[in-house]
Write a protein that holds these residues in place. Structure first.
Motif, short mmCIF file in Angstrom:
data_model
loop_
_atom_site.label_atom_id
_atom_site.label_comp_id
_atom_site.label_asym_id
_atom_site.label_seq_id
_atom_site.Cartn_x
_atom_site.Cartn_y
_atom_site.Cartn_z
N MET A 92 44.52 -46.42 -1.12
CA MET A 92 45.97 -46.26 -1.14
C MET A 92 46.55 -46.79 0.17
O MET A 92 46.55 -46.10 1.19
CB MET A 92 46.31 -44.75 -1.27
CG MET A 92 47.55 -44.55 -2.10
SD MET A 92 48.08 -42.85 -2.05
CE MET A 92 46.98 -42.16 -3.26
N PRO A 93 46.98 -48.05 0.13
CA PRO A 93 47.49 -48.60 1.42
C PRO A 93 48.79 -47.92 1.82
O PRO A 93 49.70 -47.78 1.01
CB PRO A 93 47.69 -50.07 1.09
CG PRO A 93 47.88 -50.14 -0.38
CD PRO A 93 47.20 -48.95 -0.99
N LEU A 94 48.74 -47.44 3.04
CA LEU A 94 49.92 -46.72 3.50
C LEU A 94 51.06 -47.67 3.87
O LEU A 94 52.21 -47.30 3.83
CB LEU A 94 49.56 -45.85 4.71
CG LEU A 94 49.09 -44.44 4.35
CD1 LEU A 94 48.85 -43.65 5.61
CD2 LEU A 94 50.11 -43.74 3.47
N PHE A 95 50.73 -48.86 4.25
CA PHE A 95 51.78 -49.78 4.66
C PHE A 95 51.71 -51.06 3.87
O PHE A 95 50.69 -51.71 3.79
CB PHE A 95 51.67 -50.07 6.16
CG PHE A 95 52.91 -50.71 6.69
CD1 PHE A 95 54.06 -49.92 6.92
CD2 PHE A 95 52.97 -52.06 6.92
CE1 PHE A 95 55.20 -50.51 7.39
CE2 PHE A 95 54.13 -52.63 7.41
CZ PHE A 95 55.25 -51.86 7.65
N ASP A 96 52.76 -51.38 3.25
CA ASP A 96 52.84 -52.57 2.42
C ASP A 96 53.44 -53.71 3.22
O ASP A 96 54.54 -53.59 3.75
CB ASP A 96 53.74 -52.26 1.21
CG ASP A 96 53.65 -53.36 0.18
OD1 ASP A 96 53.32 -54.49 0.55
OD2 ASP A 96 53.95 -53.05 -1.00
N LEU B 82 58.59 -52.94 -7.05
CA LEU B 82 58.77 -54.39 -7.07
C LEU B 82 59.01 -54.91 -5.67
O LEU B 82 59.72 -54.30 -4.88
CB LEU B 82 59.98 -54.75 -7.95
CG LEU B 82 59.98 -54.29 -9.41
CD1 LEU B 82 61.19 -54.85 -10.12
CD2 LEU B 82 58.70 -54.71 -10.11
N ARG C 61 61.48 -56.35 2.33
CA ARG C 61 62.36 -55.47 1.54
C ARG C 61 63.27 -54.67 2.45
O ARG C 61 64.44 -54.51 2.22
CB ARG C 61 61.51 -54.50 0.70
CG ARG C 61 60.80 -55.16 -0.44
CD ARG C 61 60.56 -54.21 -1.56
NE ARG C 61 59.87 -52.98 -1.15
CZ ARG C 61 59.32 -52.16 -2.04
NH1 ARG C 61 59.38 -52.41 -3.33
NH2 ARG C 61 58.72 -51.07 -1.63
N PRO D 236 53.05 -45.56 -1.31
CA PRO D 236 52.54 -46.89 -1.62
C PRO D 236 53.35 -47.50 -2.75
O PRO D 236 53.92 -46.82 -3.60
CB PRO D 236 51.10 -46.62 -2.05
CG PRO D 236 50.91 -45.16 -2.09
CD PRO D 236 52.06 -44.50 -1.50
N ARG D 237 53.43 -48.85 -2.73
CA ARG D 237 54.28 -49.55 -3.68
C ARG D 237 53.80 -49.36 -5.11
O ARG D 237 54.55 -49.04 -6.00
CB ARG D 237 54.31 -51.03 -3.33
CG ARG D 237 55.37 -51.79 -4.06
CD ARG D 237 55.85 -52.92 -3.20
NE ARG D 237 54.79 -53.89 -2.99
CZ ARG D 237 54.54 -54.87 -3.87
NH1 ARG D 237 55.23 -54.99 -4.96
NH2 ARG D 237 53.57 -55.72 -3.63
N HIS E 222 61.12 -49.43 -6.63
CA HIS E 222 60.18 -49.15 -5.56
C HIS E 222 58.91 -49.97 -5.75
O HIS E 222 58.30 -50.42 -4.79
CB HIS E 222 59.85 -47.65 -5.54
CG HIS E 222 58.77 -47.28 -4.57
ND1 HIS E 222 59.03 -47.08 -3.24
CD2 HIS E 222 57.44 -47.09 -4.74
CE1 HIS E 222 57.90 -46.78 -2.62
NE2 HIS E 222 56.90 -46.77 -3.50
#
Lengths: 629, 383
Positions: A1-5, B138, A11, B376-377, B136
């Protein structure tokens, strides 16, 4: 679960940028709203303030109390009576209006017509507008409603004001009456009072003549109303001006007597102070009850009045026109003496011929030798035919005008008729043909074209009696102003002429052979002088003259002669003048003379002119009391 | 705010931590505006606590409880509830439609025991939540892809159409604008925005031009049957008189005549602002606008501070929703736009409106409390 995208960065940047743009837009919208507020509240604020006041404040007229009408002694002839009434406020009714009316009719008598009117008015108005269920209630009825009030939701007892005429029909023709305002009257006058529901104005008589003064000035109550028109509270009240009281010259006791004495005859009578023309009594019978107009006159009642051949709605004293008949003879005699004919002697054979026409005397056997005095006493037609022939129409016309015939006397009553004094110009204008000498002769005995009102005849009697050019007056003080009484001119006839005519009129009543000797006043000191008159209302054919004129008693009422009488009393130092006319009353017992005799006797015995008047002259302005005794 | 030690950094927070993280200034302004509303309801009732002020106190109290409860719920719960809530709201709208047709005509609410549930009000929040949930996931490029874009458009279109059919034009417009703004904030390409915006802006007046007056009236009447032309005209002119007559400083508290004398219809609900204008004048109105601006400002700052895209979109979406209420109601009572049945949030009398607004602020508060929570996305049910 990546915490930072990693993509979240772009965005976030876009979100921030676009949030700022939206913030700018929102600020702009707020600025627009603020600007609009500035426009509404500051730039256009005054205009909206006015509109808000107009919304909120409603001005309601407050009807002023109508002025009273009083007689010379301060007796109220027309006043404002407390009007006990019952109102219904539809919104306060617990059940239906119909059942509320049922409840009320258990206590009061409610005719179906009244019920329907109430239901109609309830439907037309907003539910908080009170509707009159019953008015002019007796105290007993009103008290009974009040007693039951706890069980009558929405019923409100109320005390209003209505015009009242305590003497009912006795003074109807002088006072007139008040009634609802007609659309035409509303259009003619801008007074907003006329638009008040239930407002009444004078329609006849003194009520109409002095309407503006009697009405008063409307008060204004400024009230706060809500959107539905309901009054929330009173903001201020500007009291109007109560209507002015009007003092008449009438003596109500004498008026009562006169009206009673005329009875059911179709008749009119006027009693006048000879010195100044103050009308003490003025009656026209039959009359109507002016109180009826307050409640509303039914169609049936109105039909009864208008179809009555005794014309109860017409004031015959000022609006009735009659040929004066022999009552014109004193006037002719004045003109004759004035023209130097005082020594005129005529031999009466019962008729006189002019051209190919015969002019008859009422006495077909003739009067023999007749002089001026005897001419008046015996009322010899032939003598006055000769007087008229010698005077000519022009001098007759001038004399008649000098004696106030042919023009309105100016009495303060609406609808006064001027009458007719014929002459060459008048004939030319009305008929387009020249004057005939025969018409001069007819005018000489008060027949033909000449028409007078009873008031004018009474004025004639007063003028002869006093020698003054009196004019009849019926009001003395209106509000705080006294009627201006001008110095009276002497009548434009010599004292000799007046003395001769007075002596002739004295002879009519107090000399055996006088036409009214049988009905004289015998009480010493109260004697009257007068002159009888008969006015033909039908054409008597030549054949009838020879066969004998039909007696009035044998004729239908409508065809009988009018009976007239003018008089003044006492003979020495006269004070009272009187004229009486009984329509179609030409009977041998001379009802009109009997009436005048009784009236003048009563007037002298009561002597209202000697009694102190109640005129508040000290309070009134322009009080120039005049009139020579 | 960065100087304080952040309890919010932690993934899970105790209730006490959460209370500490409340945005107290925002809550204070909300309470102040609500109290102004109660005071105005006292005034328009002619200085009486009944019938509106007392009940509104209850509405506000319950609303604050609801706000607190919603704020304490973790933002991720809200994210998980987004779609179910949206679905329930759609079902409720359909239910209202059915009940409305078989029952009491143009009924907009469902009676649930003592509560009158107005699904269209709740729908605005549910739509914001659902769209934020969807957007959220996308990234910026994906938002502008036609197929991806179709989903949110349908998500906006269905409730908007249902509300429009009620009919309730005001709420439908707000729903559409809420959705459009969220798409815009999520990064929708200008290539979509500009042509569509231009086309819509150009089409409306052109179509309007072709309508006859009576058709325009009929359209408006069809969309707002409760506001017929005559009635609306009366409302508007009386509202303008009320505001305008206030002048600079107003007639004074309890001295407004328009409202107390019933010249203003709906004075306790949609037209409550006019009474403020009448009694407190321009200064009072500007002060009120500033209070509202403060609330919106707080909302914007909360959105900017949130770490998750969902939080940002929800916070700004709810703030915008709040703003649209103010804009439409304000423009309406000032006579700038036709009458549409939109109340003034926090001021107007009404239980449902108050509870919905408080619920919205509760979620906004939740975003603030959980601003450091990262989501998370591509997340399904996360916890």
């Amino acid at each position: 679960m990546p915490l930072f995208d990693p993509k979240d960065k772009s965005r976030y940047a876009i979100f921030t940028r676009r949030t700022l743009m939206m913030t700018g837009t929102m600020t702009a919208v707020f600025a627009v709203l603020g600007g609009r507020l500035y426009q509404l509240e500051v730039l256009e604020g005054d205009q909206f303030k006015t509109k808000s006041e107009e919304n909120r404040v409603s001005e309601r007229l407050v009807a002023p109390p109508r002025g009273r009408i009083l007689d010379r002694f301060g007796v109220e002839l027309a006043n404002n009576r407390r009007n006990f009434r019952v109102l219904l406020i539809p919104e306060q009714v617990t059940s239906s209006v119909r059942s509320a009316l049922d409840e009320i009719s258990r206590i009061l008598f409610l005719p179906d017509r009244q019920r329907e009117r109430v239901l109609r008015e309830v439907n037309q108005n907003k539910p908080f507008v009170p509707v009159i269920v019953a008015e002019n209630l007796s105290w007993e009825d009103f008290a009974r409603v009040n007693l039951h009030l706890p069980y009558l939701a929405g019923v409100q007892p109320d005390v209003g004001q209505t015009r009242a005429y305590p003497f009912a029909d006795e003074l109807a023709h002088i006072l007139g009456y008040v009634a609802a305002v007609s659309p035409a009257e509303q259009a003619a006058e801008p007074d907003p009072l006329l638009e008040l529901p239930g407002f009444r104005i004078g329609k006849r008589g003194v009520e109409k003549e002095f309407e503006t003064q009697i009405r008063g000035v409307a008060g204004v109550s400024r009230v706060e109303v809500n959107a539905y028109g309901r009054v929330v509270r009173e903001l201020s009240r500007e009291t109007g001006e109560a209507g002015s009281d009007v003092y008449l010259t009438i003596d109500h006791e004498l008026q009562h007597f006169v009206a009673q004495r005329l009875g059911t005859e179709s008749a009119a009578a006027v009693v006048m102070d000879v010195t100044n023309g103050d009308v003490l009594a003025l009656a026209s019978t039959p009359a109507f009850d002016p109180n009826l107009f307050n409640v509303g006159v039914s169609t049936a009642q109105w039909k009864t009045w208008t179809s009555d051949d005794h014309t109860p709605l017409i004031n015959k004293a000022v609006a009735g026109l009659y040929p004066p008949g022999s009552t014109i003879k004193p006037a002719m005699a004045l003109a004759a003496v004035d023209a130097g004919l005082e020594k005129l002697q005529v031999f009466c054979t019962g008729a006189i011929t002019l051209g190919n026409h015969e002019f008859h005397c009422w006495n077909k056997h003739g009067h023999g030798h007749v002089d001026l005095h005897r001419g008046i006493v015996a009322s010899c037609d032939v003598f006055f035919y000769e007087v008229a022939r010698r005077l000519g129409i022009d001098r007759i016309e001038a004399a008649a005008h000098r004696l106030a015939f042919g023009a309105q006397t100016g009495i303060e009553l609406p609808g006064e008729k001027a009458g007719v004094v014929p002459g060459r110009a008048w004939k030319e204008a009305h008929y387009g043909v020249p004057w005939q000498q025969g018409e001069t002769l007819n005018t000489g005995i008060g027949q033909g074209y000449i028409l007078v009102t009873p008031l004018q005849l009474c004025t004639l009697a007063a003028r002869i009696a006093s020698g003054n050019a009196v004019f009849p007056r019926i009001t003395r003080i209106i509000g705080r102003t006294a009627e201006v009484r001008p110095e009276l001119d002497r009548l434009a006839f010599s004292d000799d002429a007046l003395a001769a005519v007075r002596s002739g009129m004295n002879g009519v009543t107090n000399q055996p052979g006088g036409t009214a000797f049988a009905w004289r006043i015998a009480q010493p000191g109260f004697e009257m002088a007068g002159k009888t008159g008969t006015a033909q209302v039908r054409v008597i054919s030549r054949e009838e003259h020879y066969a004998g004129v039909r007696k009035n008693q044998s004729l239908p009422w409508k065809l009988r002669d009018h009976a007239l009488f003018i008089a003044f009393a006492p003979v020495t130092r006269p004070r009272y003048a009187c004229a009486v006319i009984v329509e179609h009353g030409g009977l041998p017992e001379h009802p009109q003379v009997q009436m005048a005799r009784d009236i003048l006797l009563y007037a002298q015995q009561r002597d209202p002119l000697k009694l102190p008047t109640a005129y508040p002259l000290s309070a009134a302005t322009a009080a120039t009391r005049s009139g020579k005794a | 705010m960065t100087t304080r030690p952040y309890a919010a950094f932690r993934r899970t927070l105790s209730f006490a931590d959460k209370f500490q993280e409340f945005h107290w200034p925002l809550l204070l302004v909300i309470v102040v505006v609500s109290c102004i509303g109660i005071a105005m309801l006292y005034s328009v009732a002619g200085g009486h606590i009944s019938p509106w002020a007392s009940k509104q106190m209850l509405h506000v109290s319950v609303g604050l409880v609801l706000l607190t409860a919603a704020a304490l719920v973790d933002i991720r719960y809200w994210m998980n509830f987004a779609y179910p809530l949206y679905g329930v709201c759609i079902l409720l709208l359909i239910a209202v439609e059915v009940v409305g047709h078989t029952g009491l005509g143009a009924q907009r609410w469902i009676q649930l025991g003592p509560i009158q549930l107005q699904p269209s009000e709740l729908m605005k929040i549910a739509l914001v939540l659902a769209l934020a949930r969807y957007l959220h996931g996308l990234d910026v490029e994906q938002v502008s892809k036609p197929l991806r874009l179709l989903v949110p458009l349908v998500m906006i279109g269905i409730p908007a159409a249902l509300v429009l059919k009620q009919p309730n034009l005001g709420t439908a417009i707000i729903l559409a604008m809420d959705g459009a703004c969220l798409l815009f904030l999520a990064g929708l390409s200008w290539w979509w925005i500009l042509p569509t915006g231009t086309a819509v802006a150009a089409a409306v007046p052109i179509v309007w031009q072709f309508l006859h007056d009576y058709q325009k009236r009929r359209v408006l009447t069809f969309l707002n049957p409760q506001n017929d032309a005559l009635g609306a005209g009366w409302n508007i002119s009386q509202a303008e008189i009320a505001i305008g007559s206030g002048g600079m400083t107003g007639k004074g508290y309890l001295h407004g005549t328009q409202g107390q004398l019933n010249f203003l219809p709906e004075k306790q609900t949609d037209f409550i602002v006019t009474s403020i204008g009448e009694e407190f004048g321009l200064l009072g109105c500007i002060a009120l606008l500033l209070l509202y601006a403060a609330i919106i400002g707080c909302g914007i700052r909360i959105a900017m501070a949130a770490r998750s895209q969902f939080g940002r979109l929800v916070a700004l979406g709810l703030t915008l929703n709040f703003f649209f209420y103010i804009m439409i109601n304000g423009a309406m009572v000032m006579g700038l736009i036709p009458v549409v049945g939109i109340p003034m949030p926090l001021l107007s009398y009404g239980g449902t409106a108050m509870l919905t607004v408080m619920f919205g602020f509760g979620i906004l508060m939740s975003v603030h409390v959980h601003r450091q929570v990262e989501i998370p996305r591509h997340s399904g049910i996360i916890l």
